[in-house]
Design a protein around this motif. Structure first.
Motif, PDB file in Angstrom:
ATOM      1  N   THR A 129      -3.114  -0.038 -12.752  1.00  0.00           N
ATOM      2  CA  THR A 129      -3.436   0.312 -11.369  1.00  0.00           C
ATOM      3  C   THR A 129      -2.836  -0.686 -10.394  1.00  0.00           C
ATOM      4  OG1 THR A 129      -5.525   1.336 -12.046  1.00  0.00           O
ATOM      5  CG2 THR A 129      -5.331   0.672  -9.742  1.00  0.00           C
ATOM      6  N   ASN A 130      -1.953  -0.212  -9.526  1.00  0.00           N
ATOM      7  CA  ASN A 130      -1.433  -1.091  -8.475  1.00  0.00           C
ATOM      8  C   ASN A 130      -2.284  -0.977  -7.220  1.00  0.00           C
ATOM      9  OD1 ASN A 130      -0.618   1.286  -7.228  1.00  0.00           O
ATOM     10  ND2 ASN A 130       1.575   0.871  -7.379  1.00  0.00           N
ATOM     11  N   ASN A 131      -1.941  -1.739  -6.201  1.00  0.00           N
ATOM     12  CA  ASN A 131      -2.779  -1.773  -5.005  1.00  0.00           C
ATOM     13  C   ASN A 131      -2.796  -0.429  -4.272  1.00  0.00           C
ATOM     14  OD1 ASN A 131      -4.439  -3.497  -3.187  1.00  0.00           O
ATOM     15  ND2 ASN A 131      -2.874  -2.917  -1.693  1.00  0.00           N
ATOM     16  N   ALA A 132      -1.672   0.285  -4.285  1.00  0.00           N
ATOM     17  CA  ALA A 132      -1.611   1.580  -3.606  1.00  0.00           C
ATOM     18  C   ALA A 132      -2.537   2.585  -4.279  1.00  0.00           C
ATOM     19  CB  ALA A 132      -0.176   2.101  -3.594  1.00  0.00           C
ATOM     20  N   PHE A 133      -2.515   2.622  -5.610  1.00  0.00           N
ATOM     21  CA  PHE A 133      -3.415   3.537  -6.322  1.00  0.00           C
ATOM     22  C   PHE A 133      -4.870   3.161  -6.057  1.00  0.00           C
ATOM     23  CE2 PHE A 133      -5.885   5.425  -9.600  1.00  0.00           C
ATOM     24  CZ  PHE A 133      -5.204   6.549 -10.044  1.00  0.00           C
ATOM     25  N   LEU A 134      -5.156   1.867  -6.106  1.00  0.00           N
ATOM     26  CA  LEU A 134      -6.526   1.394  -5.883  1.00  0.00           C
ATOM     27  C   LEU A 134      -7.038   1.834  -4.516  1.00  0.00           C
ATOM     28  CD1 LEU A 134      -8.711  -0.642  -7.178  1.00  0.00           C
ATOM     29  CD2 LEU A 134      -7.865  -2.211  -5.430  1.00  0.00           C
ATOM     30  N   THR A 135      -6.268   1.569  -3.476  1.00  0.00           N
ATOM     31  CA  THR A 135      -6.753   1.841  -2.123  1.00  0.00           C
ATOM     32  C   THR A 135      -6.746   3.330  -1.791  1.00  0.00           C
ATOM     33  OG1 THR A 135      -4.526   1.347  -1.275  1.00  0.00           O
ATOM     34  CG2 THR A 135      -6.143  -0.433  -1.251  1.00  0.00           C
ATOM     35  N   HIS A 136      -5.673   4.048  -2.152  1.00  0.00           N
ATOM     36  CA  HIS A 136      -5.643   5.487  -1.899  1.00  0.00           C
ATOM     37  C   HIS A 136      -6.700   6.201  -2.738  1.00  0.00           C
ATOM     38  CE1 HIS A 136      -2.266   4.772   0.536  1.00  0.00           C
ATOM     39  NE2 HIS A 136      -1.315   4.830  -0.382  1.00  0.00           N
ATOM     40  N   GLY A 137      -6.853   5.741  -3.978  1.00  0.00           N
ATOM     41  CA  GLY A 137      -7.873   6.336  -4.840  1.00  0.00           C
ATOM     42  C   GLY A 137      -9.268   6.124  -4.305  1.00  0.00           C
ATOM     43  N   SER A 152       0.849  -1.205   0.000  1.00  0.00           N
ATOM     44  CA  SER A 152       0.000   0.000   0.000  1.00  0.00           C
ATOM     45  C   SER A 152       0.880   1.249   0.000  1.00  0.00           C
ATOM     46  CB  SER A 152      -0.916   0.012   1.220  1.00  0.00           C
ATOM     47  OG  SER A 152      -0.156  -0.041   2.418  1.00  0.00           O
ATOM     48  N   GLY A 153       2.101   1.125  -0.512  1.00  0.00           N
ATOM     49  CA  GLY A 153       3.062   2.229  -0.495  1.00  0.00           C
ATOM     50  C   GLY A 153       2.863   3.220  -1.614  1.00  0.00           C
ATOM     51  N   ALA A 154       3.783   3.257  -2.567  1.00  0.00           N
ATOM     52  CA  ALA A 154       3.744   4.244  -3.650  1.00  0.00           C
ATOM     53  C   ALA A 154       2.752   3.826  -4.725  1.00  0.00           C
ATOM     54  CB  ALA A 154       5.132   4.399  -4.256  1.00  0.00           C
ATOM     55  N   ILE A 155       2.001   4.806  -5.229  1.00  0.00           N
ATOM     56  CA  ILE A 155       1.052   4.522  -6.303  1.00  0.00           C
ATOM     57  C   ILE A 155       1.809   4.307  -7.603  1.00  0.00           C
ATOM     58  CG2 ILE A 155      -0.743   5.873  -5.176  1.00  0.00           C
ATOM     59  CD1 ILE A 155      -0.330   8.031  -7.319  1.00  0.00           C
ATOM     60  N   ASN A 156       1.162   3.629  -8.540  1.00  0.00           N
ATOM     61  CA  ASN A 156       1.790   3.380  -9.835  1.00  0.00           C
ATOM     62  C   ASN A 156       2.064   4.689 -10.574  1.00  0.00           C
ATOM     63  OD1 ASN A 156      -1.391   2.673 -10.106  1.00  0.00           O
ATOM     64  ND2 ASN A 156      -0.724   3.864 -11.879  1.00  0.00           N
ATOM     65  N   ASN A 157       3.007   4.636 -11.476  1.00  0.00           N
ATOM     66  CA  ASN A 157       3.339   5.810 -12.277  1.00  0.00           C
ATOM     67  C   ASN A 157       2.270   6.082 -13.320  1.00  0.00           C
ATOM     68  OD1 ASN A 157       5.857   6.229 -10.991  1.00  0.00           O
ATOM     69  ND2 ASN A 157       6.818   4.675 -12.288  1.00  0.00           N
ATOM     70  N   TYR A 158       2.278   7.290 -13.838  1.00  0.00           N
ATOM     71  CA  TYR A 158       1.424   7.673 -14.954  1.00  0.00           C
ATOM     72  C   TYR A 158       1.669   6.725 -16.126  1.00  0.00           C
ATOM     73  CZ  TYR A 158      -0.253  10.721 -18.797  1.00  0.00           C
ATOM     74  OH  TYR A 158      -0.893  11.244 -19.896  1.00  0.00           O
ATOM     75  N   LYS A 159       0.612   6.293 -16.762  1.00  0.00           N
ATOM     76  CA  LYS A 159       0.613   5.359 -17.894  1.00  0.00           C
ATOM     77  C   LYS A 159       0.946   3.929 -17.487  1.00  0.00           C
ATOM     78  CE  LYS A 159       1.414   8.597 -21.693  1.00  0.00           C
ATOM     79  NZ  LYS A 159       2.170   8.865 -22.935  1.00  0.00           N
ATOM     80  N   GLU A 160       0.816   3.611 -16.211  1.00  0.00           N
ATOM     81  CA  GLU A 160       0.957   2.231 -15.756  1.00  0.00           C
ATOM     82  C   GLU A 160      -0.390   1.711 -15.279  1.00  0.00           C
ATOM     83  OE1 GLU A 160       5.587   2.119 -14.161  1.00  0.00           O
ATOM     84  OE2 GLU A 160       3.945   2.192 -12.711  1.00  0.00           O
TER      85      GLU A 160
END
Length: 571
Positions: A202-210, A192-200
């Protein structure tokens, strides 16, 4: 008394509290008290920016009591402007008393004035835009009239559980753990650390923070229904599974099918955790949501298990009918009210890959079911709202590249679908789709509006986003607000309004007329906005739409969804 304020804060805001503190000093009438969780703040520097402040206001952590804001500050570094129908009135509104905040707020509530607080500083980097409704105690929730609904639409989430795997380390340890464990444990197994980069993907961090930040909007807008309109799973899901799963799980296709199911249901579970209890979540299937192959019809195992997992999020009176139809073909029909039916279609059965296999059993079965649902709604005097992943109409990217009509669905299979839409169009309010990762509008047969939404994921160069759709008590389209995250500009993670339909394109109840008469002129504001917002604006990679030589292909796609009419338009 509830006061409807639309607060627009522009620029790199260093401290809204400090601005309001000056307001207190300069304004001889009233005092301004800030409290958090009931504790008055002795210093007004606890929040680094207005985003944090307003986020906390909207979760009831901050109370504003007796705050009076001046219309102008002497140093002119911040000010409050008043707008009505996008025309600036400044401080010269008739009968406005600068220091009578009750009168000002009453007029704002009664006449739709917008209060825009602007921080004017050099090197502005992002815009924060929070439509909020404040009571005197500082609580925050939009007032929804009886029968009205705000529905949130997410599409193309493209969640990638393989994001933590590396090409030179196989098998991937985390995938083995995910396969072996129930989805309720996945949040502890994924980062749940760093979100994925632009144009990547969706990783778990982006999913949960989003989802954390999305939930604030769900509460504020009074959303009770969420639509996920397809492609919940990442691209190349089957290939990545074969590359990274332990070998004991790759020899039997049942393991892969179950992993697809678990991944989809994990996404929905993480959303459920964050939104208010009782929120309905309806999932339509996209071309990547298949345990067979991209664009292929899903297996019965997949459909049956997804249906069972999603049944807990469905209207309680519709669980049996939902699971029966979803189990059969991945489609469903549920009531949104006593006047509105929501129908979700599985467009994989209408895709070109279905024709390639020669098996059109699934497409015929879905079409027969769909016809019966439209007839039933018509008999019961109900409006129908459709949601599907791949829209009926043109694939405008390929059409523009090749200057030909290029259908998004199979030409032959979609004929029966189009005929049903054409025959029953008076009962169909609107259609909501995804697939193209962009903000698009189009008409079917010149009568039914199709509304597309930018992807939750930035894989194709768009800024991520979603929509809050406004539905009238009768089930008619009543506008929407599109939210986005300016990921292309490396802004802090936040969902802010990109635009709303009404102020951009005109009265929602005139949407068919608006699209029928959409301007072609590149200098027209509607055209400029359409091209700018298509990929989420603000630094996003817009693809072809902003290249003038391709505009006609996109313009024709707004008015025409059928190949003959579209072909005539682009010539």
């Amino acid at each position: 008394m509830k006061i409807k304020q639309f607060v627009f804060i522009t620029g790199m805001v260093t401290s809204l509290f400090s601005c309001l503190n000056v307001a207190q000093a300069e304004t001889p009438h009233g005092t301004c008290t800030f409290s958090v969780d009931g504790h008055v703040l002795p210093q007004l520097t606890n929040y680094p920016d207005a985003h944090t402040l307003l986020s906390n206001i909207c979760t009831d952590k901050v109370n504003l009591t007796g705050c009076t804001i001046p219309w102008e500050r002497a140093d002119d570094k911040s000010r409050v402007d008043v707008y009505f129908n996008n025309e600036k009135y400044g401080t010269s509104i008739p009968d406005f008393s600068v220091y009578d905040d009750n009168l000002i707020f009453a007029k704002i509530a009664a006449h739709g004035y917008e209060l825009r607080i602007q921080q004017n500083e050099a090197n502005s980097k992002y815009t924060i835009n929070f439509p909020i409704e404040l009571t005197k105690e500082g609580s925050c929730q939009e007032t929804i009239k009886p029968g009205e609904q705000n529905i949130l639409q997410l599409t193309d989430i493209h969640f990638n559980p393989f994001a933590e795997c590396t090409a030179n380390v196989k098998p991937c340890k985390v995938i083995g753990s995910l396969i072996a464990n129930d989805i309720h444990k996945w949040s502890t197994l994924l980062s749940s650390g760093a979100i994925n980069n632009y144009k990547e993907e969706t990783n778990n961090a982006f999913l949960t923070h989003g989802f954390d930040k999305l939930a604030e909007i769900v509460v504020r807008k009074g959303v009770k229904t969420i639509l996920i309109s397809g492609d919940t799973l990442a691209h190349d899901f089957d290939t990545n599974y074969k590359n990274f799963a332990p070998s004991q799980y790759t020899t039997n296709t049942a393991y892969f099918s179950d992993f697809c199911v678990k991944t989809l249901l994990y996404v929905v579970l993480e959303l459920e955790k964050r939104v208010p209890a009782g929120t309905k979540i309806y999932v339509t299937l996209g071309n990547n949501d298949s345990d067979i192959k991209n664009y292929k019809m899903q297996s019965h195992n997949f459909l049956s298990k997804v249906a069972a997992g999603l049944s807990k999020y469905v209207d309680s009176n519709s669980i049996n009918s939902f699971t029966t139809s979803y189990d059969k073909g991945g489609y469903f029909s549920v009531p949104l009210s006593d006047k509105i039916t929501l129908i979700g279609l599985n467009t994989n059965s209408f895709s070109p890959d279905t024709t390639a296999t020669g098996d059109i059993t699934a497409s015929n079965a879905q079409l027969n079911w769909f016809t019966n649902e439209l007839v039933t709604a018509e008999k019961n005097g109900k409006k129908v709202i459709l949601t599907q992943h791949i829209p009926y109409g043109m694939n405008l990217y390929f059409a523009a590249k090749n200057n030909i009509a290029f259908s998004a669905l199979d030409d032959k299979l979609e004929v029966g679908y189009f005929n049903q839409l054409k025959q029953h169009y008076p009962v169909i309010s609107s259609i909501y789709a995804g697939h193209f990762h962009g903000e698009f509008l189009s008409l079917i047969d010149g009568k039914i509006p199709v509304i597309g939404t930018i992807a939750f994921n930035s894989y194709f160069g768009n800024n991520p986003g979603f929509k809050v759709i406004h539905i009238s008590p009768e089930g008619n389209f009543d506008g929407y607000t599109t939210y986005f995250f300016s990921q292309a500009t490396n802004a802090p993670m936040a969902w802010t309004p990109l635009y709303d339909y009404g102020s951009t394109y005109g009265s929602p109840d005139m949407i068919v007329y608006t699209l029928q008469n959409f301007p072609y002129d590149l200098k027209d504001p509607k055209v400029f906005n359409y091209r700018t917002y298509y990929a989420g604006g603000y630094g996003a990679s817009t693809g072809l739409i902003t290249e003038d030589q391709y505009w006609k292909a996109y313009y024709c796609g707004i008015k025409y969804s059928e190949s003959p009419a579209y072909t005539a338009c682009i010539k």
